[in-house]
Scaffold this motif. Structure first.
Motif: not given
Lengths: 119, 596
Positions: B340-362, B428-432
């Motif tokens: 797990f610690a091998n994924i991600g950056t130095e101080r933030s490990k692992g993955t993150k789920v984002f909900a992508l919305g707003g003015k975005i195709n997918n 993890g909300g991401m509104i474009v």
């Protein structure tokens, strides 16, 4: 469930039911399932292939269908693609022949020459 | 054992089921019955695949054929062509699944290829209402391993070493939280799961619970073992009926199999899990308010310390983690901290789920390794901005977060980088947003939300956010002064400093970050009385230019009858009566009506 062994047993059984969902790898068997193939009896062949693979618990083999392969008079036809995408074509298949292909070709890596197209 | 040569996976997530996918199982079964396929092809209802924009989604294995926007008529076609004859119906595949005539499987499509799925790994793969399928994909292995092969201290040590941080927003190290609860001395301890997802636009917790409910049960049992608890609560909002139902089914199945209850895996560990429904107040996502609500009190926060790890549910030590945090735990136990610690950056490990919305195709849900850049998420996975519009900003962290502009698009996403940019990870909300979004209006939208959701316990949040909203309303109406902008900023800092809980402390963030990056838009509203994006209605005027041909169509369509003019003559809009709905603009055949 009382132990890790119980869980492992359950997992093994359950895995057989779901392991076709995943990424493609290993050998691939393609069954011609156009009108000609179905009429000549491709469905029992297809089911026999799937059954044999499950029975022997063979991993990394995918069974899929395709349309008309072109030589309708030799249907049912199946094609076996090896890991390096080399293709062997078996013709005039039956459920019994399908079992032999699994045993000889898939398990033991021996092409069943008598089932291929004869010159 | 039944044998199936093909599996048809039908998305039963909230997005797809609202466009009708829940009836698909029956329709497929009926169509398949005509060709006697029911014994050869298995139908599976799964959780969310993530690409909600393209729903309803159906995936056929072993090919991994990715059908999108499936309709009732399409079902017959898929059955007759694909399932019976083995010909993938190319015309019905998702656009990205065909590349120069070659069909790609779902795993090869751009949207999925660039993701790394840990928390979402089973979503869209297994049937969430079937415990056997979860077990087939390594389910309950981690719990078995923890209980029979690891000590409580070892479990905590692994979680600590993995570097897992809270996914609900704060980013507090999970292992440390568990240590505090472990060290707390008490006869009775609790574990709890925060499934009170409230950020507008975020739906990852919902998707995990809908698509893979057993992972939460397993992870909570592991946490309970580690800290020495024997009882757990999942606090979930009642607005998530599918998630609640599937979790109930999962708990029932786990009990039947002896994975919940007494002497789990033959050890002396007992664990019982209950569901507590929340009424949907945003503030109940705050841990102390959530605990108050579980206890039957009114959902209001209290000052910390004491933290829940020492004094939580009914005054007992409690570990409270978010859904997505828990979803990572079994994988960490199975694959080890190092993996797990091998994924991600130095101080933030692992993955993150984002909900992508707003003015975005997918539009949809995606999971990426920490450290992926915003540009990759928005343009590679998200497919960019629709209609060729220009990217303006992305809002992360919901009502507690802020805006990030185009110049920071190459920033690797992690907890610390986002805070540095004046935003936050949040849940993890991401509104474009594109060029048509007014940033003052965006700030007003989020503040309007926090004003509604403030619980009213502390004055800075209750009164302060209300006053801020009034100032923003004034600016949007074109009545704002330079003094208002100054006051707005000062009040924002006061609320941040003086509020009791996270809701108030972060509520001014959308205003502060738009003030920082888009001050010119505020100035345009105040000084020029103009809304550059053309959103704030009071600052717009719709006028008919002299190209008018007098066709009277605008006059007919106007809902408030504010357009006058004779046939074949110049038409005029009465500015006092106009409600700026724009109906006339769409109707005009010669495009002579303009908004500015």
């Amino acid at each position: 469930m009382k132990s890790l062994a119980d869980l492992a047993k359950l997992r093994e059984e359950a895995l057989k039911k779901v392991n076709i969902r995943g990424e493609r790898k290993g050998k691939r068997i393609v069954v011609g399932m156009a009108t000609c193939g179905i009429a000549a009896g491709a469905r029992p062949v297809l089911n026999a292939l799937v059954e044999e693979i499950q029975k022997r618990n063979i991993q990394d083999v995918e069974v899929t269908q395709t349309g008309c392969i072109g030589v309708c008079k030799l249907e049912p036809i199946i094609e076996v693609y090896d890991e390096n995408n080399e293709k062997t074509t078996y013709v005039e298949m039956t459920a019994e022949k399908a079992q032999k292909v699994i045993v000889d070709h898939i398990v033991n890596g021996q092409i069943v020459a008598e089932f291929t197209i004869q010159e | 054992m039944e044998l199936y040569r093909s599996h048809v996976l039908i998305c039963g997530g909230t997005g797809c089921s609202s466009s009708g996918s829940l009836t698909f199982e029956d329709k497929f079964a009926a169509a398949m019955a005509k060709h006697d396929l029911n014994k050869e092809v298995k139908l599976v209802k799964t959780g969310c695949f993530g690409l909600c924009e393209a729903g309803p989604i159906v995936v056929v294995y072993p090919e991994g054929a990715f059908y999108s926007r499936v309709t009732d008529e399409d079902i017959t076609k898929i059955v007759e062509e694909h399932l019976l004859k083995g010909r993938i119906v190319k015309g019905l595949l998702h656009g990205s699944a065909i590349d120069e005539e070659v069909t790609k499987s779902i795993n090869e499509v751009d949207f999925f290829k660039k993701q790394k799925r840990v928390a979402l790994r089973n979503c869209g793969i297994i049937n969430p209402e079937n415990i056997e399928e979860y077990i087939a994909f390594d389910g309950y292995q981690a719990l078995g391993k923890a209980l029979t092969e690891m000590t409580r201290e070892e479990v905590i040590e692994v979680v600590k070493a993995s570097g897992l941080r809270g996914r609900g927003g704060g980013g507090f190290p999970t292992g440390l939280k568990w240590t505090f609860a472990y060290n707390a001395q008490s006869e009775k301890k609790y574990v709890a799961c925060n499934a009170d997802e409230g950020d507008p636009g975020a739906f990852m917790d919902r998707s995990v619970l809908e698509g893979d409910p057993h992972v939460i049960i397993e992870a909570m049992a592991i946490a309970a073992y580690a800290i020495g608890a024997d009882e757990g609560y999942v606090y979930i909002r009642a607005e998530y009926p599918i998630a609640v139902k599937r979790l109930e089914i999962a708990i029932e199945q786990a009990k039947e199999m002896g994975l919940l209850g007494k002497n789990i895996f033959g050890t002396d560990f007992n664990f019982d899990l209950k569901i507590k429904l929340g009424a949907g107040a945003f503030v109940c996502g705050e841990e102390t308010a959530l605990i108050a609500s579980i206890e039957g009190e009114r959902g209001m926060p209290r000052p910390r310390p004491p933290f829940p790890a020492n004094k939580g549910i009914f005054g007992q030590p409690t570990v409270l983690n978010n859904v997505e945090t828990y979803a990572n735990v079994p994988q960490i136990i199975l694959n080890g901290a190092e993996w797990f610690a091998n994924i991600g950056t130095e101080r933030s490990k692992g993955t993150k789920v984002f909900a992508l919305g707003g003015k975005i195709n997918n539009t949809g849900l995606l999971e990426i390794p920490m450290g992926t850049t915003l540009r990759e998420v928005i343009f590679d996975i998200g497919g960019g901005i629709p209609n060729g519009k220009a990217f303006k900003a992305v809002q992360t962290g919901g009502p507690s977060g802020g805006c990030i502009t185009a110049e920071h698009l190459d920033t690797p996403i992690d907890y610390d980088n986002l805070i540095e940019l004046g935003s936050m990870m949040g849940s993890g909300g991401m509104i474009v947003m594109d060029e048509d979004n007014c940033m003052v209006d965006v700030a007003r939208f989020f503040l309007d939300f926090t004003v509604d959701e403030s619980c009213g316990k502390c004055t800075p949040c209750r009164e302060g956010t209300k006053r801020m909203l009034e100032m923003l309303d004034k600016i949007c109406e074109g009545k704002g002064t330079m003094q208002d902008i100054e006051d707005l900023e000062q009040l924002a800092y006061t609320i941040k400093d003086a509020s009791l809980c996270g809701l108030g402390q972060t509520a001014p963030n959308p205003v502060l970050s738009t003030l920082k990056y888009f001050k010119h838009e505020y100035l345009a509203h105040v000084e020029d009385k103009k809304c550059p994006a053309g959103v704030c209605k009071d600052l717009l005027a719709i006028t008919i230019t002299d190209k008018c041909i007098g066709c009277t169509m605008c006059k007919t369509v106007c809902p408030v009858n504010c357009i006058s003019g004779e046939k074949k003559g110049q038409h005029v809009i009465d500015q006092d009566a106009c409600i700026k709905c724009g109906a006339c603009i769409d109707k005009c055949p010669v495009k002579c009506i303009v908004k500015k």
